[in-house]
Design an enzyme around this catalytic site. Structure first.
Site, PDB file in Angstrom:
ATOM      1  N   SER A  86       3.744  17.864  -9.174  1.00 53.36           N
ATOM      2  CA  SER A  86       2.767  17.630  -8.113  1.00 53.36           C
ATOM      3  C   SER A  86       2.150  18.960  -7.702  1.00 53.36           C
ATOM      4  CB  SER A  86       3.473  16.978  -6.926  1.00 53.36           C
ATOM      5  OG  SER A  86       2.787  17.278  -5.723  1.00 53.36           O
ATOM      6  N   HIS A 131      13.380 -11.844 -11.647  1.00 50.49           N
ATOM      7  CA  HIS A 131      12.739 -11.639 -10.332  1.00 50.49           C
ATOM      8  C   HIS A 131      13.055 -10.254  -9.760  1.00 50.49           C
ATOM      9  CE1 HIS A 131      12.333 -16.084 -10.376  1.00 50.49           C
ATOM     10  NE2 HIS A 131      13.593 -16.042 -10.802  1.00 50.49           N
ATOM     11  N   LYS A 138       8.688  17.470  -7.056  1.00 51.43           N
ATOM     12  CA  LYS A 138       8.352  16.230  -7.758  1.00 51.43           C
ATOM     13  C   LYS A 138       8.449  16.301  -9.276  1.00 51.43           C
ATOM     14  CE  LYS A 138       6.010  13.082  -6.059  1.00 51.43           C
ATOM     15  NZ  LYS A 138       6.395  11.686  -6.036  1.00 51.43           N
ATOM     16  N   GLU A 175       2.673   6.018 -16.459  1.00 55.29           N
ATOM     17  CA  GLU A 175       1.695   5.396 -15.552  1.00 55.29           C
ATOM     18  C   GLU A 175       0.320   5.289 -16.207  1.00 55.29           C
ATOM     19  OE1 GLU A 175       1.911   7.338 -11.634  1.00 55.29           O
ATOM     20  OE2 GLU A 175       4.058   7.497 -11.994  1.00 55.29           O
TER      21      GLU A 175
END
Ligand code: ARG
Length: 482
Positions: A280, A159, A286, A293
């Site tokens: 970025s 979880h 970043k 992804e």
């Protein structure tokens, strides 16, 4: 209207509209099958000639013409015409243009219906072997990185809550297990792909005395299919491949999900190598995990390809229907996407930096030794359900007093159960929790080598499969190209 001739012009008074030819064309897609198409034709023509269905002279002529076409395919100089519907028509057209009547005999005892699905099966054999080879690369990466991190402690989650401590080695071997099942599935699918429909003709077989065993073995297939109607309409093997690819993509996505959040500032368990991260356009600080992804994101398209084909198959009566032309896009896209994703996953994982201190510190939080304390009480004679309750109370106490279980003194611990003695301090440290989990398949660094050994023998077996099948195909194709 277009008045230009196509393969099937004879029955028509007028040519099909240009819009129809464009609409029905599959050339942009099936041009990828060119090499397989020629090899399939060489096998077919050898058989026609061996059976005396065409003359030996015509057979030789056709074979020669096909080999020239093969060379032109390889160097990219085949004069393909857009208006000729598909690669199969193009090749036959070019051949006939060059060797006239002999070329026009190639399509004896054959239909594009059996021809096209034979080509797809040949393509898919190679595709599966390549996917499996890439997956083996990923498996090896898991095994290597697991071996280097056999005793690197990390929180184990259920979880997404701290559950029990595990090792990175154990964690990566869990991913290995999933991927090795993916490989097994592709190997299984391969057996059903490696069957030859050539000679099914349009649907009913043929009146000529063809030898299907011969063409099948010339092309390196396991055996010819047993029912000609099934031969031209079966796309189960495609659906199966797309399912296997989808499940594999789901597994990669799950790995990437972890890579993404484990590299977040909140977790900071890992750092992605610069080579597999991106920045970025506005925020100079970043470092993003775009590769992970995108791998996660492309799973949607993989599942989409599967649903596409199942939906197409669902409504089709026997046998060939033109809808089936659409099968190739899904196969090609799925195969290309998947191999790219596997390669990137392998590269990302091989170059990860594990922040061991941070993972260990995180594992100290969240009472991950609570089960061990309950098990301790069980060994002392308390029923497990009771022990669970007692330790729950101890955890509650720790939360209220901002302590860890290991911080409690013996007298504090004794307030929860008289059964607790000073030997409790031997089972509470994290490394003890990890090392003592020696049950089969458990996380203890003492037994992880068993899983590693097992993993390496799985990889050896799978490697042997790939090279065995590759050899078989190569030998068959070399003989055809000679
Ligand atoms: N381009 C077609 C395909 O890929 C070839 C088969 C055409 N057969 C036919 N009966 N029209 O499926």
């Amino acid at each position: 209207m277009s008045s230009k001739k196509v393969l099937w012009s004879g029955r028509f008074k007028e040519g099909a509209a240009d819009a129809t030819l464009t609409f029905t064309s599959s050339l942009n897609t099936d041009v990828k099958l060119a090499r397989y198409d020629v090899l399939g034709s060489i096998a077919h023509v050898k058989m026609l000639s061996a059976q005396g269905i065409i003359s030996a002279a015509d057979g030789k002529n056709i074979e020669q013409g096909l080999k020239e076409i093969l060379t032109q395919i390889e160097d990219g100089t085949l004069p393909i015409q857009e208006r000729l519907e598909d690669i199969h028509s193009n090749i036959e057209f070019i051949l006939t243009d060059r060797i006239k009547d002999a070329g026009a005999r190639l399509h004896t005892a054959r239909s594009r219906n059996d021809q096209v699905v034979t080509d797809v099966r040949m393509f898919m054999r190679d595709a599966i072997l390549e996917v499996v080879e890439e997956l083996i690369g990923l498996e090896k990466t898991f095994l290597e990185v697991a071996k280097d991190n056999i005793d690197t402690i990390v929180p184990g989650f259920t979880h997404v809550q701290h559950a029990q401590p595990v090792t990175i080695g154990h964690h990566l071997l869990a991913h290995f297990a999933r991927i090795s099942r993916d490989v097994e599935r592709f190997v299984e699918a391969y057996r059903r792909v490696n069957i030859c429909p050539l000679g099914s003709a349009a649907l009913a077989g043929t009146t000529y005395n063809i030898d299907r065993e011969y063409t099948s073995s010339l092309l390196g297939f396991q055996h010819p299919c047993g029912n000609s109607m099934d031969g031209v309409s079966d796309r189960d093997f495609i659906a199966e491949f797309l399912f296997d690819a989808s499940l594999c993509a789901v597994h990669l996505s799950s790995i990437c999900e972890e890579l993404v959040y484990w590299s977040s500032q909140e977790f900071a368990f890992i750092e992605m190598d610069d080579a597999y991260a991106t920045g970025s356009s506005i925020m100079p600080q970043k470092k993003n995990s775009d590769v992970a992804e995108l791998t996660r994101g492309r799973t949607g398209a993989a599942i989409g390809d599967l649903v596409n084909i199942l939906t197409t198959m669902k409504g089709l009566p026997l046998t060939y229907n033109r809808d089936l032309q659409e099968d190739k896009d899904a196969v090609f896209a799925s195969y290309e996407r998947l191999t790219a994703c596997i390669k990137m996953c392998s590269a990302m994982i091989a170059t990860l930096t594990f922040n061991k201190e941070r993972m260990l510190n995180a594992a100290e939080e969240g009472f991950m030794n609570a089960t061990d304390l309950a098990d301790y009480l069980v060994v002392k004679g308390m029923p497990f359900r009771k022990a669970h309750e007692v330790v729950g109370g101890a955890v509650r106490y720790c939360i209220d007093h901002q302590k860890k279980l290991d911080d409690l003194t013996l007298s504090e611990l004794k307030t929860f159960s008289e059964l607790i003695d000073k030997d409790v301090f031997e089972i509470l440290p994290l490394d003890k929790c990890v090392y003592r989990r020696k049950s089969l398949g458990g996380t203890s660094p003492e037994i992880i080598p068993v899983q590693l050994d097992n993993g390496y023998s799985i990889v050896d077996r799978q490697n042997a499969f790939v090279s065995g099948e590759r050899n078989m195909i190569e030998q068959a194709f070399e003989a055809l190209e000679k």
